[in-house]
Design a protein around this motif. Structure first.
Motif, mmCIF file in Angstrom:
data_model
loop_
_atom_site.group_PDB
_atom_site.id
_atom_site.type_symbol
_atom_site.label_atom_id
_atom_site.label_comp_id
_atom_site.label_asym_id
_atom_site.label_seq_id
_atom_site.Cartn_x
_atom_site.Cartn_y
_atom_site.Cartn_z
ATOM 1 N N THR A 5 -1.278 -9.408 -0.839
ATOM 2 C CA THR A 5 0.101 -8.976 -1.094
ATOM 3 C C THR A 5 0.162 -8.077 -2.323
ATOM 4 N N GLY A 6 -0.546 -8.454 -3.371
ATOM 5 C CA GLY A 6 -0.582 -7.638 -4.582
ATOM 6 C C GLY A 6 -1.205 -6.272 -4.327
ATOM 7 N N LEU A 11 -0.613 -0.494 -3.519
ATOM 8 C CA LEU A 11 -0.836 0.666 -2.671
ATOM 9 C C LEU A 11 0.480 1.355 -2.327
ATOM 10 N N THR A 12 1.501 0.569 -2.028
ATOM 11 C CA THR A 12 2.809 1.129 -1.709
ATOM 12 C C THR A 12 3.388 1.888 -2.897
ATOM 13 N N LEU A 13 3.279 1.315 -4.080
ATOM 14 C CA LEU A 13 3.802 1.986 -5.274
ATOM 15 C C LEU A 13 3.035 3.272 -5.571
ATOM 16 N N ARG A 14 1.717 3.240 -5.405
ATOM 17 C CA ARG A 14 0.920 4.446 -5.641
ATOM 18 C C ARG A 14 1.287 5.564 -4.657
#
Length: 82
Positions: A5-6, A11-14
């Motif tokens: 999850t982390g 990855l989503t934020l990047r």
């Protein structure tokens, strides 16, 4: 499960930050890519009408420069050489 999850959150934020940087540096290419993606979806799924795809293209062409900012538009606007 917590590590996964982390990792996905990171990855989503990047990807989100990269998309913001790309939108700020290359607004014309981003508009073209978004319009092309919508048109490909309209071709792949005939239930999406051509009018809907055109409206999405128009909205992206108008809204993206507003969202990215006036300074970015100035980078791609022609300049008088007088």
């Amino acid at each position: 499960m917590n590590r996964l999850t982390g990792y996905l959150n990171d990855l989503t934020l990047r990807l989100y930050v990269r998309l913001q940087v790309f939108a700020a540096q290359e607004p014309v290419r981003l508009r073209a890519a978004l319009t092309s993606a919508v048109l490909v979806l309209a071709f792949a799924f005939p239930s999406i009408s051509a009018g809907f795809a055109e409206r999405i293209g128009y909205v992206s062409a108008v809204a993206l420069p507003i969202l990215v900012g006036e300074s970015t538009r100035a980078k791609v606007s022609p300049v008088d050489d007088e």
